[in-house]
Design a protein around this motif. Sequence first.
Motif, short mmCIF file in Angstrom:
data_model
loop_
_atom_site.label_atom_id
_atom_site.label_comp_id
_atom_site.label_asym_id
_atom_site.label_seq_id
_atom_site.Cartn_x
_atom_site.Cartn_y
_atom_site.Cartn_z
N ALA A 157 23.75 19.76 -2.48
CA ALA A 157 23.68 20.85 -1.50
C ALA A 157 24.37 20.46 -0.20
O ALA A 157 25.00 21.31 0.46
N LYS A 158 24.29 19.19 0.15
CA LYS A 158 24.96 18.71 1.37
C LYS A 158 26.47 18.87 1.23
O LYS A 158 27.17 19.27 2.17
N LYS A 159 27.02 18.55 0.05
CA LYS A 159 28.46 18.72 -0.18
C LYS A 159 28.87 20.18 0.02
O LYS A 159 29.89 20.47 0.66
N VAL A 160 28.06 21.08 -0.56
CA VAL A 160 28.36 22.52 -0.44
C VAL A 160 28.26 22.96 1.02
O VAL A 160 29.12 23.69 1.54
N GLY A 161 27.20 22.50 1.70
CA GLY A 161 27.00 22.86 3.10
C GLY A 161 28.09 22.33 4.01
O GLY A 161 28.55 23.03 4.93
N ASP A 162 28.53 21.11 3.76
CA ASP A 162 29.61 20.53 4.56
C ASP A 162 30.90 21.33 4.41
O ASP A 162 31.63 21.57 5.38
N HIS A 163 31.17 21.76 3.17
CA HIS A 163 32.39 22.56 2.91
C HIS A 163 32.30 23.90 3.65
O HIS A 163 33.30 24.35 4.24
N LEU A 164 31.12 24.50 3.64
CA LEU A 164 30.93 25.76 4.37
C LEU A 164 31.12 25.55 5.87
O LEU A 164 31.77 26.35 6.55
N ALA A 165 30.55 24.47 6.40
CA ALA A 165 30.63 24.20 7.83
C ALA A 165 32.09 24.10 8.29
O ALA A 165 32.46 24.63 9.36
N LYS A 166 32.94 23.47 7.50
CA LYS A 166 34.36 23.36 7.85
C LYS A 166 35.01 24.74 7.86
O LYS A 166 35.87 25.03 8.71
N ALA A 167 34.60 25.58 6.91
CA ALA A 167 35.19 26.93 6.83
C ALA A 167 34.72 27.82 7.97
O ALA A 167 35.38 28.82 8.29
N LEU A 168 33.59 27.47 8.59
CA LEU A 168 33.04 28.30 9.67
C LEU A 168 33.54 27.89 11.05
O LEU A 168 33.17 28.53 12.04
N GLU A 169 34.32 26.87 11.17
CA GLU A 169 34.80 26.42 12.47
C GLU A 169 35.51 27.55 13.21
O GLU A 169 36.39 28.21 12.66
N GLY A 170 35.08 27.76 14.43
CA GLY A 170 35.71 28.79 15.25
C GLY A 170 35.10 30.17 15.07
O GLY A 170 35.54 31.12 15.72
N SER A 171 34.08 30.30 14.20
CA SER A 171 33.44 31.61 14.00
C SER A 171 31.98 31.53 14.44
O SER A 171 31.54 30.53 15.02
N SER A 172 31.24 32.55 14.17
CA SER A 172 29.82 32.58 14.52
C SER A 172 29.10 31.37 13.91
O SER A 172 29.41 30.95 12.81
N ASN A 173 28.16 30.81 14.63
CA ASN A 173 27.45 29.63 14.15
C ASN A 173 26.05 29.97 13.66
O ASN A 173 25.13 29.18 13.76
N LYS A 174 25.91 31.17 13.09
CA LYS A 174 24.60 31.59 12.59
C LYS A 174 24.67 31.83 11.08
O LYS A 174 25.56 32.55 10.61
N VAL A 175 23.73 31.24 10.36
CA VAL A 175 23.69 31.39 8.90
C VAL A 175 22.26 31.63 8.44
O VAL A 175 21.30 31.44 9.20
N ALA A 176 22.13 32.04 7.18
CA ALA A 176 20.81 32.25 6.57
C ALA A 176 20.78 31.51 5.22
O ALA A 176 21.82 31.25 4.63
N ILE A 177 19.57 31.18 4.77
CA ILE A 177 19.40 30.45 3.51
C ILE A 177 18.50 31.23 2.56
O ILE A 177 17.45 31.75 2.97
N LEU A 178 18.92 31.32 1.30
CA LEU A 178 18.08 31.85 0.23
C LEU A 178 17.57 30.66 -0.58
O LEU A 178 18.33 29.98 -1.25
#
Length: 326
Positions: A157-178
């Motif tokens: 899950a950390k690998k997936v989350g890290d990949h998402l974090a890189k893709a979110l750079e420069g955009s809104s910093n708010k996320v939700a978790i299911l």
Amino acid sequence: MKTFLNLGLCLGLCLFALLAGCGPKSTSTDPAADGAPEKPRVALIMKSLANEFFSTMAKGAEQHQAEHSDQYTLVVNGIKDERDLSRQVSLVEEMVASGVDAIVIAPADSKALVPALRRAKQAGIVVINIDNQLDQDILQQEDVVIPFVGPDNLAGAKKVGDHLAKALEGSSNKVAILEGIRTSFNAQQRLLGFQAAMDEAGITIVDSQSAEWEMSKANTIASSMLSEHPDIAAILAANDSMALGAVAAVKTAGRSGEVKIVGFDNITAIQTAIREGKVLATADQHGDQLAVFGIEAALQEIKGEPVSENVETPVDLVTSQTLSTP
């Protein structure tokens, strides 16, 4: 008189032969006596077969058995949905009663299955835990050791989350978790992995709810999240079924292409969604091999060769770059 004695002797010998013939014959009850020892029976007990991940797991196990049919026989079981704990407990009890040699189980709950599995071990059955790790505190309370064969869900899950974090750079910093079912260890570990990745990136988790691994429930919850937090930039789903539910919710909200979605499991439908740009990434814990790893560990224990208490299996990041063209 001699005639009667001879007749009596004959009758006696016949009776003795008849009784001897009624006695047990090792050749009919002991296959080993014919040089053909009985193959061990392995029971695979999974969660919901309605989830593609577990149907893939079953197919992988069946293929392995077909390729090693001289080594063991396989009994495959699954439950109707992820929450049907009582049925999974019943399956364990049924397999014990049927006299299987080993049980390889992906428990629907990390705590509720432990007492039934302890009884299985007390009956002399080898038990191997796969996919969702049993609760260590409950195992200690029940005074039972059951090897776990499976991936590091937190790391995946950390690998997936890290990949998402890189893709979110420069955009809104708010996320939700299911989240998955909260009493399941793999759900807890995936949540921790997602949280760790977001914390490191300085991204705020504005909502986190359990959709219990289910697509329809995830759709409903994700729709509510998007309505309550219209500035959500991404949804992290603890399995691919919930990720697909989130995809539908994002589409209904008219935000396709705006809200990034990640999952976990690498089922076929999510691969299609990744290629189409609807999902950013998922984690592959190699479901087609996961049960095989457990079966091989069970066969090892049946032979009297100890298995480590924790056997880690691979988990890999899957993105559009890693997927081959269909």
